[in-house]
Design a protein around this motif. Structure first.
Motif, PDB file in Angstrom:
ATOM      1  N   ALA A  42      11.566   5.222  -0.706  1.00 35.07           N
ATOM      2  CA  ALA A  42      11.181   6.499  -1.321  1.00 35.07           C
ATOM      3  C   ALA A  42       9.750   6.875  -0.970  1.00 35.07           C
ATOM      4  O   ALA A  42       9.419   8.061  -0.850  1.00 35.07           O
ATOM      5  CB  ALA A  42      11.344   6.416  -2.838  1.00 35.07           C
ATOM      6  N   SER A  43       8.899   5.865  -0.769  1.00 39.42           N
ATOM      7  CA  SER A  43       7.507   6.144  -0.407  1.00 39.42           C
ATOM      8  C   SER A  43       7.398   6.594   1.046  1.00 39.42           C
ATOM      9  O   SER A  43       6.498   7.361   1.392  1.00 39.42           O
ATOM     10  CB  SER A  43       6.644   4.897  -0.639  1.00 39.42           C
ATOM     11  OG  SER A  43       6.670   4.519  -2.004  1.00 39.42           O
ATOM     12  N   GLY A  69      16.403  -5.349  -5.506  1.00 38.29           N
ATOM     13  CA  GLY A  69      16.508  -4.210  -4.595  1.00 38.29           C
ATOM     14  C   GLY A  69      15.566  -3.079  -4.921  1.00 38.29           C
ATOM     15  O   GLY A  69      15.408  -2.137  -4.129  1.00 38.29           O
ATOM     16  N   GLN A  70      14.893  -3.151  -6.072  1.00 38.39           N
ATOM     17  CA  GLN A  70      14.049  -2.033  -6.511  1.00 38.39           C
ATOM     18  C   GLN A  70      12.836  -1.824  -5.610  1.00 38.39           C
ATOM     19  O   GLN A  70      12.492  -0.688  -5.270  1.00 38.39           O
ATOM     20  CB  GLN A  70      13.600  -2.250  -7.956  1.00 38.39           C
ATOM     21  CG  GLN A  70      14.652  -1.853  -8.981  1.00 38.39           C
ATOM     22  CD  GLN A  70      14.055  -1.710 -10.372  1.00 38.39           C
ATOM     23  OE1 GLN A  70      13.348  -2.581 -10.844  1.00 38.39           O
ATOM     24  NE2 GLN A  70      14.338  -0.602 -11.031  1.00 38.39           N
ATOM     25  N   PHE A  71      12.172  -2.922  -5.224  1.00 37.20           N
ATOM     26  CA  PHE A  71      10.979  -2.762  -4.385  1.00 37.20           C
ATOM     27  C   PHE A  71      11.334  -2.117  -3.060  1.00 37.20           C
ATOM     28  O   PHE A  71      10.623  -1.225  -2.576  1.00 37.20           O
ATOM     29  CB  PHE A  71      10.297  -4.108  -4.143  1.00 37.20           C
ATOM     30  CG  PHE A  71       9.118  -4.004  -3.196  1.00 37.20           C
ATOM     31  CD1 PHE A  71       7.900  -3.537  -3.653  1.00 37.20           C
ATOM     32  CD2 PHE A  71       9.253  -4.336  -1.862  1.00 37.20           C
ATOM     33  CE1 PHE A  71       6.813  -3.406  -2.781  1.00 37.20           C
ATOM     34  CE2 PHE A  71       8.181  -4.198  -0.975  1.00 37.20           C
ATOM     35  CZ  PHE A  71       6.953  -3.738  -1.440  1.00 37.20           C
ATOM     36  N   ASP A 115       0.831  -1.210   0.000  1.00 39.60           N
ATOM     37  CA  ASP A 115       0.000   0.000   0.000  1.00 39.60           C
ATOM     38  C   ASP A 115       0.868   1.263   0.000  1.00 39.60           C
ATOM     39  O   ASP A 115       0.552   2.251  -0.671  1.00 39.60           O
ATOM     40  CB  ASP A 115      -0.921   0.017   1.224  1.00 39.60           C
ATOM     41  CG  ASP A 115      -2.031  -1.016   1.129  1.00 39.60           C
ATOM     42  OD1 ASP A 115      -2.236  -1.570   0.034  1.00 39.60           O
ATOM     43  OD2 ASP A 115      -2.685  -1.282   2.164  1.00 39.60           O
ATOM     44  N   LYS A 116       1.948   1.209   0.762  1.00 36.03           N
ATOM     45  CA  LYS A 116       2.830   2.375   0.866  1.00 36.03           C
ATOM     46  C   LYS A 116       3.486   2.672  -0.471  1.00 36.03           C
ATOM     47  O   LYS A 116       3.563   3.837  -0.905  1.00 36.03           O
ATOM     48  CB  LYS A 116       3.895   2.134   1.944  1.00 36.03           C
ATOM     49  CG  LYS A 116       4.642   3.388   2.377  1.00 36.03           C
ATOM     50  CD  LYS A 116       3.749   4.299   3.194  1.00 36.03           C
ATOM     51  CE  LYS A 116       4.480   5.511   3.691  1.00 36.03           C
ATOM     52  NZ  LYS A 116       3.581   6.436   4.418  1.00 36.03           N
ATOM     53  N   VAL A 117       3.975   1.619  -1.138  1.00 34.54           N
ATOM     54  CA  VAL A 117       4.623   1.806  -2.441  1.00 34.54           C
ATOM     55  C   VAL A 117       3.621   2.327  -3.464  1.00 34.54           C
ATOM     56  O   VAL A 117       3.919   3.229  -4.257  1.00 34.54           O
ATOM     57  CB  VAL A 117       5.262   0.480  -2.918  1.00 34.54           C
ATOM     58  CG1 VAL A 117       5.713   0.593  -4.376  1.00 34.54           C
ATOM     59  CG2 VAL A 117       6.445   0.114  -2.035  1.00 34.54           C
TER      60      VAL A 117
END
Length: 620
Positions: A551-552, A543-545, A521-523
């Motif tokens: 960042a979120s 590592g992207q998620f 949800d945050k992303v």
């Protein structure tokens, strides 16, 4: 927090103190009342004692408070402090705290903003300044280096967090991904806070016990807290290679009846003392060193040690300062870049002597053993490159040490838990009050008592609803590595979940599915397309998620130009390294390695995400 502003001598005591004496008492009280709230508690007293080089148990600290605390609130207020000083003046007792006050009074006082007084050792400030100059003086990112030795520049240079992060990387390479650091010359408070969060959380991850220290404390340049943190990092830097893995010659220090595993249990400080005494014995000296303070004041033991290692000759006659000066010169001649001064030896400064001994050992231990002699020792049985030094073992050990449990510091995860006392202390930290200490054998003298403790730990683990299938107390006592790692993992997870649960509505423990749901949800709310099905999702490896999640939580923390697609093994590792440092600078206290992310170690990924949620809630 607003500071306390009620430093008036009680009316019935006023006639006993001159204005100058009142001022000195105010300075002394403020030195102990670190957060300025008008109360001295056991944690603040411990901070001052740590800076004085004194170690004291929680019981002793509380007893010291109780001697002065007349209203029974477990803290010492200004009126109680004045009464203590009045009683001493009039021969009505000698409270233990008063002795600490006297010792602290001999240290350097500096008045800061708002009249706050900080107390610290000038000698340690100058020594650490010299050490940082030696190690980081040519770093291109540190424009204010080298620092003036006899000045306050050390504290000023720590205010943006950059130098602290650089020092942590010297203690353990790669702990801080420098791409995550803010390096501008004139940083704003937000940028400084990010660097300080990163420094504090990276310090915890390498084994420092960082208590009651926040980013703003470091930004404000609080000397006693900065010196305490710097010393822990320097000590780790100087002692990290004093181990069997890095120096197999340490087998020469084994005593009669000991096995190699007994050496693994020893702290670096204990090994240094053994090493020192090994050389004293070989020199035919009757002297022995039992501490890094008084036993070294006359420099005789140092002289014998250096003569044994380099044949530099013994120091001649003269006063203690002259002999200390010669000892330091001899050490420098053998390549030691020392930061200790002659007066530090003469005064028996424990921290600086420990650092000096470690520097000598790291330059030339003087331990010589042939390959044939080494072959007689069963190093393979120690699994130094396997279970005894796995990433999990190290991460769990660092996590335990970060909890700052009184009287507990783990050097060997498996060996240090065998008597059951340590694991019970960890359980009581995770679930306060769960341990009934009257049931515990605090100093078990035989295996029966040790197993009894371990059985109790297993009982409590089942009470906490841990998975304990086919695990008994004997498994802990006999150092069953797989089972011990399983128990500590569950304790680490529960500790994090407890913190998270306390920050979220309701009183039910947060579940794994709820953590995954929060992350997705945050992303999504951050406008990112990535998501995960579970903590074993193979997409985590890039590592992207995790970077999208960071960042979120805080959009300013991630530089998109640094993030790659993670299409190659190297790119994945780079993303993982960056994600860990970004999470730490947001405020998440994470314990994992980049390899854990790339290999998708579900346990460690769970802890990473849960810690980010904790940080997000704390920020809110």
């Amino acid at each position: 927090m607003s500071g306390f502003d009620g430093y008036k001598i009680p009316a019935d005591l006023k006639k006993d103190f001159t204005p100058d004496e009142t001022n000195e008492m105010r300075r002394a009280y403020q030195a102990f009342d670190i957060n300025g709230d008008g109360h001295i508690d056991a944690d603040e007293l411990k901070s001052v004692l740590d800076n004085l080089g004194e170690r004291m148990s929680a019981d002793a600290l509380n007893k010291m408070i109780d001697e002065v605390d007349t209203d029974g609130n477990k803290t010492v207020e200004w009126d109680e402090f004045c009464q203590m000083m009045h009683n001493i003046r009039n021969g009505k007792g000698e409270a233990a705290m008063a002795q600490v006050v006297k010792k602290a009074a001999k240290m350097f006082n500096v008045e800061g903003a708002g009249g706050a007084v900080h107390t610290f050792s000038e000698e340690e400030r100058d020594a650490f300044t010299l050490h940082l100059n030696n190690c980081l003086g040519k770093d291109p990112d540190l424009s204010n280096m080298p620092m003036k030795i006899d000045s306050m520049e050390l504290f000023e240079n720590c205010q943006d967090g950059l130098m602290l992060c650089k020092l942590i990387n010297l203690a353990e390479e790669g702990s801080v991904d420098e791409r995550a650091l803010n390096k501008k010359k004139n940083m704003n408070v937000y940028q400084k806070t990010e660097n300080q969060n990163l420094a504090i959380n990276a310090a915890r991850a390498i084994g420092c016990q960082v208590v009651n220290v926040g980013a703003m404390d470091l930004i404000e340049g609080r000397p006693i807290l900065i010196l305490g943190l710097i010393w822990q990092i320097i000590k780790l830097q100087l002692t990290s290679n004093i181990s069997l893995k890095d120096c197999p010659e340490l087998v020469l220090l084994l005593e009669d009846g000991e096995e190699l595993e007994d050496l693994l249990k020893l702290s670096a400080e204990d090994i240094l003392l053994r090493w020192f005494n090994y050389h004293l014995k070989n020199a035919g000296s009757a002297r022995r060193v039992t501490n890094f303070g008084g036993d070294l004041k006359d420099s005789e033991c140092y002289s014998i040690l250096l003569n044994q290692i380099t044949k530099c000759g013994l120091v001649g006659a003269g006063d203690d300062k002259a002999k200390a000066t010669q000892v330091i010169a001899n050490a420098n001649a053998m390549g030691v870049e020392s930061f200790i001064q002659p007066n530090d030896i003469v005064k028996g400064n424990k921290k600086l002597n420990l650092g000096f001994c470690a520097q000598i050992f790291n330059t030339n231990s003087g331990l010589v053993i042939s390959e044939e002699e080494l072959a007689d020792f069963d190093f393979a049985g120690l699994d130094l490159d396997d279970a005894g030094d796995t990433r999990e073992e190290r991460i769990f050990r660092m996590w335990i040490n970060s909890l700052n449990i009184d009287g507990l510091y783990i050097n060997d995860l498996f060996g240090d838990l065998t008597d059951g006392v340590a694991i019970l202390k960890i359980m009581d930290k995770v679930e306060p009050g769960i341990v009934s200490w009257r049931k515990v054998n605090m100093s078990p003298k035989n295996k029966f008592k040790r197993v009894e403790n371990c059985n109790y730990a297993v009982t409590l683990a089942k009470q906490m609803k841990f998975s304990m299938v086919n695990i008994g107390g004997l498994d802990i006592c006999d150092k069953n590595k797989k089972l011990i790692l399983g128990i500590i993992w569950q304790l680490m997870r529960r500790h994090t979940i407890n913190i998270l649960t306390n920050l979220t509505p309701g009183d039910k423990l947060v579940t794994d599915n709820e953590i995954i749901q929060w992350a997705n949800d945050k992303v999504k709310s951050g406008g990112k397309p990535s998501s995960i099905r579970n903590f074993n999702d193979s997409s985590i490896a890039s590592g992207q998620f995790l970077l999208d999640l960071c960042a979120s939580v805080e959009s300013r923390a991630v530089d998109p130009s640094i993030v790659s697609s993670g299409s190659t093994p190297e790119a994945k590792l780079n993303n993982a390294r960056y994600a860990i440092s970004v999470a730490r600078k947001i405020g998440a206290c994470v314990f994992l390695t980049p390899e854990d992310i790339v290999e998708v170690k579900s346990k460690m990924v769970l802890m990473f995400v849960a810690s980010l949620w904790n940080a997000s809630l704390s920020m809110a």
